[in-house]
Design a protein around this motif. Sequence first.
Motif, short mmCIF file in Angstrom:
data_model
loop_
_atom_site.label_atom_id
_atom_site.label_comp_id
_atom_site.label_asym_id
_atom_site.label_seq_id
_atom_site.Cartn_x
_atom_site.Cartn_y
_atom_site.Cartn_z
N MET C 1 0.85 -1.19 0.00
CA MET C 1 0.00 0.00 0.00
C MET C 1 0.90 1.25 0.00
O MET C 1 1.78 1.37 0.83
CB MET C 1 -0.87 -0.01 1.27
N ILE C 2 0.61 2.13 -0.96
CA ILE C 2 1.44 3.32 -1.14
C ILE C 2 1.40 4.21 0.11
O ILE C 2 0.36 4.34 0.75
CB ILE C 2 0.94 4.11 -2.38
N ILE C 4 1.01 7.49 1.92
CA ILE C 4 0.41 8.81 1.66
C ILE C 4 0.52 9.72 2.88
O ILE C 4 -0.15 10.76 2.93
CB ILE C 4 -1.07 8.68 1.23
N HIS C 64 -6.72 2.73 0.26
CA HIS C 64 -6.68 3.30 1.61
C HIS C 64 -8.10 3.51 2.12
O HIS C 64 -8.96 3.97 1.36
CB HIS C 64 -5.97 4.66 1.58
N LEU E 11 2.35 11.88 13.21
CA LEU E 11 2.79 10.70 12.45
C LEU E 11 3.14 9.59 13.43
O LEU E 11 3.96 9.77 14.33
CB LEU E 11 4.02 11.08 11.60
N PRO E 67 -7.09 6.05 9.96
CA PRO E 67 -6.68 6.03 8.55
C PRO E 67 -5.31 5.35 8.38
O PRO E 67 -4.28 5.97 8.63
CB PRO E 67 -6.61 7.51 8.18
N ILE E 68 -5.32 4.12 7.95
CA ILE E 68 -4.08 3.41 7.62
C ILE E 68 -3.51 4.09 6.37
O ILE E 68 -4.14 4.06 5.31
CB ILE E 68 -4.36 1.93 7.33
N GLU E 69 -2.33 4.70 6.47
CA GLU E 69 -1.81 5.46 5.33
C GLU E 69 -0.60 4.78 4.68
O GLU E 69 -0.10 5.27 3.66
CB GLU E 69 -1.49 6.90 5.76
N PHE E 70 -0.14 3.72 5.26
CA PHE E 70 0.95 2.95 4.65
C PHE E 70 1.00 1.59 5.34
O PHE E 70 0.94 1.51 6.57
CB PHE E 70 2.30 3.65 4.84
N THR E 71 1.11 0.55 4.55
CA THR E 71 1.33 -0.79 5.10
C THR E 71 2.34 -1.49 4.21
O THR E 71 2.22 -1.48 2.98
CB THR E 71 0.03 -1.62 5.11
N HIS E 89 1.94 2.94 8.97
CA HIS E 89 2.03 4.35 9.34
C HIS E 89 0.63 4.96 9.31
O HIS E 89 -0.21 4.59 8.50
CB HIS E 89 2.88 5.14 8.33
N THR E 90 0.44 5.93 10.18
CA THR E 90 -0.79 6.73 10.13
C THR E 90 -0.43 8.13 10.61
O THR E 90 0.61 8.34 11.24
CB THR E 90 -1.89 6.14 11.04
N ILE E 91 -1.29 9.07 10.31
CA ILE E 91 -1.25 10.36 11.00
C ILE E 91 -2.57 10.45 11.73
O ILE E 91 -3.62 10.68 11.15
CB ILE E 91 -1.06 11.54 10.02
N TYR E 92 -2.50 10.19 13.02
CA TYR E 92 -3.72 10.15 13.80
C TYR E 92 -3.38 10.33 15.28
O TYR E 92 -2.23 10.55 15.64
CB TYR E 92 -4.47 8.83 13.55
N LYS E 93 -4.39 10.21 16.11
CA LYS E 93 -4.25 10.52 17.53
C LYS E 93 -3.83 9.34 18.39
O LYS E 93 -3.64 9.48 19.58
CB LYS E 93 -5.61 11.03 18.05
N GLU E 97 0.16 0.06 16.69
CA GLU E 97 0.86 -1.18 17.04
C GLU E 97 -0.05 -2.40 17.00
O GLU E 97 0.37 -3.46 16.55
CB GLU E 97 1.59 -1.05 18.39
#
Lengths: 144, 144, 144, 144, 144, 144
Positions: C1-2, C4, C64, E11, E67-71, E89-93, E97
């Motif tokens: 998954m890219i 973003i 996503h 992040l 929002p899963i932004e990278f896997t 990776h995500t950008i969230y609160k 893990e």
Amino acid sequence: MINITHKSPTLRKAIAQAIVKVSKPETILAVKNHGVPKGDVLEMAKTAGLFAAKRTADMIPDCHPLPIEFTAVSYELGEMEIKILVEIHTIYKTGVEVEAMHAASVVALTMYDMLKPLDKGISIEQIKLIEKRGGKSDQKTDFS
Amino acid sequence: MINITHKSPTLRKAIAQAIVKVSKPETILAVKNHGVPKGDVLEMAKTAGLFAAKRTADMIPDCHPLPIEFTAVSYELGEMEIKILVEIHTIYKTGVEVEAMHAASVVALTMYDMLKPLDKGISIEQIKLIEKRGGKSDQKTDFS
Amino acid sequence: MINITHKSPTLRKAIAQAIVKVSKPETILAVKNHGVPKGDVLEMAKTAGLFAAKRTADMIPDCHPLPIEFTAVSYELGEMEIKILVEIHTIYKTGVEVEAMHAASVVALTMYDMLKPLDKGISIEQIKLIEKRGGKSDQKTDFS
Amino acid sequence: MINITHKSPTLRKAIAQAIVKVSKPETILAVKNHGVPKGDVLEMAKTAGLFAAKRTADMIPDCHPLPIEFTAVSYELGEMEIKILVEIHTIYKTGVEVEAMHAASVVALTMYDMLKPLDKGISIEQIKLIEKRGGKSDQKTDFS
Amino acid sequence: MINITHKSPTLRKAIAQAIVKVSKPETILAVKNHGVPKGDVLEMAKTAGLFAAKRTADMIPDCHPLPIEFTAVSYELGEMEIKILVEIHTIYKTGVEVEAMHAASVVALTMYDMLKPLDKGISIEQIKLIEKRGGKSDQKTDFS
Amino acid sequence: MINITHKSPTLRKAIAQAIVKVSKPETILAVKNHGVPKGDVLEMAKTAGLFAAKRTADMIPDCHPLPIEFTAVSYELGEMEIKILVEIHTIYKTGVEVEAMHAASVVALTMYDMLKPLDKGISIEQIKLIEKRGGKSDQKTDFS
């Protein structure tokens, strides 16, 4: 989750209801006259109910997954309420009463969601089993 | 589905209720005394409700998917009924009242499913919004 | 998954189509005249499409999860085909073209399922992106 | 949802296709040579199709949940297109043609999603039933 | 479910592992040589892991939807084991893990399912967090 | 997905385990004494496991959907670990060992998620099949 491996599959039927109570007659009129901006309330809610019937075991921990072999959603429109009736049939080892009640509740919640821009006083009442047939404890015998 | 792209995210809160009505006091006692064969009713139903809150957009056609950032399930046990309260918070462009009502209904249905071997006369009543805060039409202002 | 994480959310729009080709004009007439035994084809298929738009990330591995903030399903009925158009908007870091195509395909499959008792010669054609706006590679600029 | 309680389970088979049309031969070469950045297109799309076959009743309102007992996804790669073939078997009371078409469409959409960074001119064509066996209306008789 | 409405999105990254232990070297060779009848083990398991990452909040009661932004799924093949690494990776609160551990476990279970016809002695070991970055309690600081 | 249309349904049972290893005895004490802020760990994790058992075919590509007819989750609490045992029964054409392992892993992950605020050193170990009965390759014969 109860062990049902030893039980025999038989035809099981259940009818459940839910009642959507509105706060003014105009809300029911909007449903009847296709005047609800979000779309056709009765058709969309029925479709959501068909999905919900099939997804009951996904939502209720102890419900066994089972082959839903018939689902019907019908309505009785009063002046200030809509009665929702969901009938489900299966041939399996356990009944479909929770499936029918779950589907009825999702039909009602879909109506609530679609109607809340028009009416802030809606509640959902009397989600209950109306008829059940095919297990050891039929509540009514005339299910023709 | 309503267009919310132009709306600003704000803190939104909703509390909804559902009431499980039983037909005899022994049913409530069994819940209190951990005497229900299927398991701990209050804990299992709460867990089902946590999942249901998150899956509302999967069940109701016009509900927007949104970040559920807090869910609490609490109970008030009477002699012949259990009142379920679900409180949900989000920071988003639309409210969480349907999410709270959906979660409350699934908590109630889980109780029904767990208790029906003990009590054939259970119904679910008064699924409704109790409080809402954060959109343009607060129903109550004191949501501390 | 890219990845973003580094991208900025902007308003993204996509319109996709799918075409349901039937083998005789009577099939389209049955849709128009509400003469399909399984129910109201256009309303039920639209409802299935609203759900499908929201569940795209559940079906397509690299999509996503994203906040669907608007979905509209519309139809153009010809003599021998139904053109399905699905428009989706989001404010996010990636576009909604696959979401729109996925929803259009599920609308078409729902029609196929509802119409196959009436017409054995139905196929689904031309699932494709019609318009896209908001990312670096707009295909059309006029998306008013 | 049609009542199938009275029907007898028999072996049912269906083969459906979908065609992914690309706009340049390099796209097909990238698939063949494992040169697509998002991963192995044929394997990932097949995996998505296996899941989709099993989730058809979750996406299409009137589809009965049924035991998918065999699913195979195969490909025919041309110069400018990939033909996807999905074969599904069940022993149940109703057929699996919508399941096969749904799986084929999700395989195609996964390819679209993985290939769109390389090729902006992809469409999905001719999602249709190729063969069906086991119900009252076999379309072909040779399904060995 | 913990209240995260007051937290700021940052992040967040997590890497988790799972180890699939086999009982004979031939099992690993079959994976490497594409000799497993059910298909390409590494690609199919990776695809299942991409879906699992996105569905963590659907499986674990207290996990917030995010929002899963990278896997990314990667493998280290030993003589008698496969180490699975999943990075999200995500950008969230809140962190990812559990999402990484859930995806790693599903990758491992998919391998188990595909390899059990070849090897009856497989187990899954050491599902654990390897690195975490972005919350208040970084476990390692070098996450470049 | 392997073809099972020709197989006969028989009673199948599987027991799988997972072990949650903690880094200090206080973590286990908090579980025993209902001192975990997120809630009752054993009941909530069990509930998540009941759902996971039923959703295995949704998570693992080649798993056949099958009728879960009994699920039990039990625990053995040690000083520094919790052993999770999941037993599943079905009457079907294929076994439930992956279902039992999947459920055990989700029970363990739910514990991890609930306990991580108290203990940063938790891992999940030894997810494996303990007993299987009913297919051609029973691992143990005494499953009474």
